[in-house]
Scaffold this motif. Structure first.
Motif, mmCIF file in Angstrom:
data_model
loop_
_atom_site.group_PDB
_atom_site.id
_atom_site.type_symbol
_atom_site.label_atom_id
_atom_site.label_comp_id
_atom_site.label_asym_id
_atom_site.label_seq_id
_atom_site.Cartn_x
_atom_site.Cartn_y
_atom_site.Cartn_z
ATOM 1 N N CYS A 153 49.094 36.540 21.927
ATOM 2 C CA CYS A 153 50.413 37.140 22.693
ATOM 3 C C CYS A 153 49.921 37.398 23.980
ATOM 4 C CB CYS A 153 50.864 38.422 22.225
ATOM 5 S SG CYS A 153 51.731 37.957 20.716
ATOM 6 N N ASN A 154 50.685 37.409 24.848
ATOM 7 C CA ASN A 154 50.623 37.567 26.474
ATOM 8 C C ASN A 154 51.086 38.826 26.975
ATOM 9 O OD1 ASN A 154 50.454 37.403 29.260
ATOM 10 N ND2 ASN A 154 51.888 35.559 29.382
ATOM 11 N N ARG A 155 50.298 39.964 27.439
ATOM 12 C CA ARG A 155 50.459 41.274 27.882
ATOM 13 C C ARG A 155 51.650 41.099 28.700
ATOM 14 N NH1 ARG A 155 50.676 45.970 26.058
ATOM 15 N NH2 ARG A 155 48.362 45.477 25.194
ATOM 16 N N SER A 156 51.692 40.044 29.855
ATOM 17 C CA SER A 156 52.668 40.179 30.708
ATOM 18 C C SER A 156 53.822 39.839 30.207
ATOM 19 C CB SER A 156 52.443 39.271 31.884
ATOM 20 O OG SER A 156 51.169 39.443 32.578
ATOM 21 N N SER A 157 54.163 38.849 29.285
ATOM 22 C CA SER A 157 55.197 38.651 28.409
ATOM 23 C C SER A 157 56.069 40.183 27.873
ATOM 24 C CB SER A 157 55.137 37.676 27.327
ATOM 25 O OG SER A 157 54.646 36.528 27.916
ATOM 26 N N PHE A 186 55.504 34.831 30.275
ATOM 27 C CA PHE A 186 55.817 33.686 29.535
ATOM 28 C C PHE A 186 55.282 32.398 29.976
ATOM 29 C CE2 PHE A 186 59.255 36.980 28.943
ATOM 30 C CZ PHE A 186 59.032 37.034 27.648
ATOM 31 N N ALA A 187 53.903 32.360 30.569
ATOM 32 C CA ALA A 187 52.990 31.345 30.997
ATOM 33 C C ALA A 187 52.651 30.644 29.781
ATOM 34 C CB ALA A 187 51.880 31.811 31.540
ATOM 35 N N GLU A 188 52.798 31.209 28.193
ATOM 36 C CA GLU A 188 52.282 30.723 27.260
ATOM 37 C C GLU A 188 53.099 29.613 26.744
ATOM 38 O OE1 GLU A 188 54.154 34.688 25.970
ATOM 39 O OE2 GLU A 188 53.145 33.768 27.764
ATOM 40 N N ASP A 189 54.227 29.479 27.345
ATOM 41 C CA ASP A 189 55.255 28.505 27.183
ATOM 42 C C ASP A 189 54.989 27.078 27.321
ATOM 43 O OD1 ASP A 189 57.151 30.304 25.956
ATOM 44 O OD2 ASP A 189 58.434 30.463 27.686
ATOM 45 N N HIS A 190 53.837 27.172 28.467
ATOM 46 C CA HIS A 190 53.441 26.065 29.220
ATOM 47 C C HIS A 190 51.926 25.644 28.875
ATOM 48 C CE1 HIS A 190 57.429 26.457 30.946
ATOM 49 N NE2 HIS A 190 57.148 27.345 31.429
ATOM 50 N N THR A 232 68.586 37.534 24.144
ATOM 51 C CA THR A 232 69.440 37.139 25.489
ATOM 52 C C THR A 232 68.630 36.271 26.391
ATOM 53 O OG1 THR A 232 68.314 38.838 26.572
ATOM 54 C CG2 THR A 232 70.548 39.422 25.343
ATOM 55 N N PHE A 233 67.249 36.210 26.130
ATOM 56 C CA PHE A 233 66.727 35.269 26.962
ATOM 57 C C PHE A 233 65.615 34.569 26.396
ATOM 58 C CE2 PHE A 233 63.889 38.994 26.946
ATOM 59 C CZ PHE A 233 62.660 38.582 27.385
ATOM 60 N N ARG A 234 65.284 34.693 25.017
ATOM 61 C CA ARG A 234 64.207 33.883 24.506
ATOM 62 C C ARG A 234 64.533 33.177 23.046
ATOM 63 N NH1 ARG A 234 59.982 32.407 26.855
ATOM 64 N NH2 ARG A 234 58.762 32.603 24.910
ATOM 65 N N PHE A 235 65.953 32.860 22.941
ATOM 66 C CA PHE A 235 66.435 31.939 21.981
ATOM 67 C C PHE A 235 66.092 30.626 22.137
ATOM 68 C CE2 PHE A 235 69.609 29.615 19.625
ATOM 69 C CZ PHE A 235 69.416 30.319 18.352
ATOM 70 N N GLY A 241 65.657 30.390 16.419
ATOM 71 C CA GLY A 241 65.103 31.877 16.629
ATOM 72 C C GLY A 241 64.461 32.158 17.846
ATOM 73 N N VAL A 242 64.529 33.614 17.886
ATOM 74 C CA VAL A 242 63.844 34.129 19.219
ATOM 75 C C VAL A 242 62.259 34.031 19.151
ATOM 76 C CG1 VAL A 242 65.875 35.816 19.725
ATOM 77 C CG2 VAL A 242 63.941 36.375 18.404
ATOM 78 N N LYS A 243 61.807 33.795 20.200
ATOM 79 C CA LYS A 243 60.283 33.322 20.172
ATOM 80 C C LYS A 243 59.698 34.304 21.054
ATOM 81 C CE LYS A 243 61.118 29.884 23.866
ATOM 82 N NZ LYS A 243 60.788 28.371 24.156
ATOM 83 N N PHE A 244 58.377 34.769 20.493
ATOM 84 C CA PHE A 244 57.644 35.535 21.352
ATOM 85 C C PHE A 244 56.092 35.320 20.802
ATOM 86 C CE2 PHE A 244 55.053 39.165 22.612
ATOM 87 C CZ PHE A 244 55.357 39.746 23.787
ATOM 88 N N GLY A 245 55.228 34.759 21.795
ATOM 89 C CA GLY A 245 53.839 34.536 21.236
ATOM 90 C C GLY A 245 53.942 33.128 21.105
#
Length: 278
Positions: A153-157, A186-190, A232-235, A241-245
């Motif tokens: 996980c990313n602290r900035s996210s 959300f740099a982890e997306d890339h 609202t912004f990570r689906f 599903g909604v994503k985080f990490g």
């Protein structure tokens, strides 16, 4: 510069985390992570999704035992050395083998969570594999995580999410193994991989989140739920599903250590090829 802010292991699946300053990396993930778990009478895993009181179990690693503490019960000690009768268990759609930790352990757990349950331990050579669709062509052995060896996980996210929340939620709600600071939100997306010292973690799949993110990891009670805001912004339509990490596998460095404060060097998606595990 990105660096490792925090490291966490969860010896007992869905119980409290242990924060560590340094941890041995194995091909199955961080040492001792998700090596024990709760199951029902049919061998199906239990988690905070349906049994949030699991969050009240506090694990500690001692010289040769795992110590489990919880409110209003005496501590339970389980041997670190694999022991117990073989048992068929199920984690999501994966049928695998565990070691039953016996009737006293089952009675202890049942009292803690308020229903009949047993404790199983991972076998010495796990017979469960991560989904090759994401993990790549080389088999990735698993203990008892949901699907992959490591969660990054990313602290900035989290800070980005909390700016949108009516009340902030702590990082522990997302139950990461590795928390990285110094990246853009959300740099982890890339990012395809992160290298820290001799260890390379290959980021293979966004983590879709569930009701556990609304569970207070100190009390086991449902609390502020970040899922509606994340939706609202990570689906993710493909993952539904909604994503985080990001889920990760150990591409290199099994047998070496990660340490808090290590610099992390990210590699972008376009610049990486899958590598065989060390």
């Amino acid at each position: 510069m990105a660096f490792i802010e925090s490291l966490f292991i969860y010896p007992f699946k869905s119980a409290r985390a242990i924060e560590v300053a340094s941890v041995l990396v194995q091909s199955t993930g961080l040492q001792w992570d998700r090596h024990w778990m709760a199951v029902d009478g049919a061998g199906k895993f239990l988690s905070q999704r349906t049994h949030p009181l699991l969050a009240r179990i506090v694990p500690q690693l001692e010289d040769d035992t795992l110590l489990l503490e919880a409110p209003r019960v005496a501590p339970l000690r389980l041997l670190l050395q694999p022991a117990g009768a073989f048992a068929d268990v199920r984690v999501w759609d994966d049928d695998c083998t565990g070691l039953d930790q016996g009737d006293p352990a089952a009675r202890w757990l049942s009292e803690v969570i308020g229903c009949s349950a047993r404790i199983v331990r991972v076998v010495e050579a796990p017979n469960r594999l991560a989904d090759a669709k994401y993990a790549g062509p080389y088999p990735v052995q698993l203990a008892f995580p949901d699907g992959f060896p490591v969660l990054v996980c990313n602290r900035s996210s989290l800070e980005s999410l909390n700016r949108r929340m009516p009340q902030p939620v702590p990082m522990e709600r997302f139950r990461p193994n590795v928390v990285v600071s110094g990246l853009a939100e959300f740099a982890e997306d890339h990012i395809a991989s992160l290298q820290a010292g001799d260890v390379t973690l290959r980021l293979v799949k966004p983590s879709t989140r569930c009701i556990i993110t609304s569970t207070d990891q100190r009390t086991g009670e449902r609390s502020t739920n970040p899922l509606p805001v994340l939706r609202t912004f990570r689906f993710d339509g493909k993952l539904k599903g909604v994503k985080f990490g990001e889920n990760a596998v150990v591409a290199r460095g099994a047998g070496t250590r990660l340490e808090r404060g290590m610099e992390c060097v990210p590699t972008l998606d376009m610049a990486v090829n899958p590598a065989a595990p060390a």
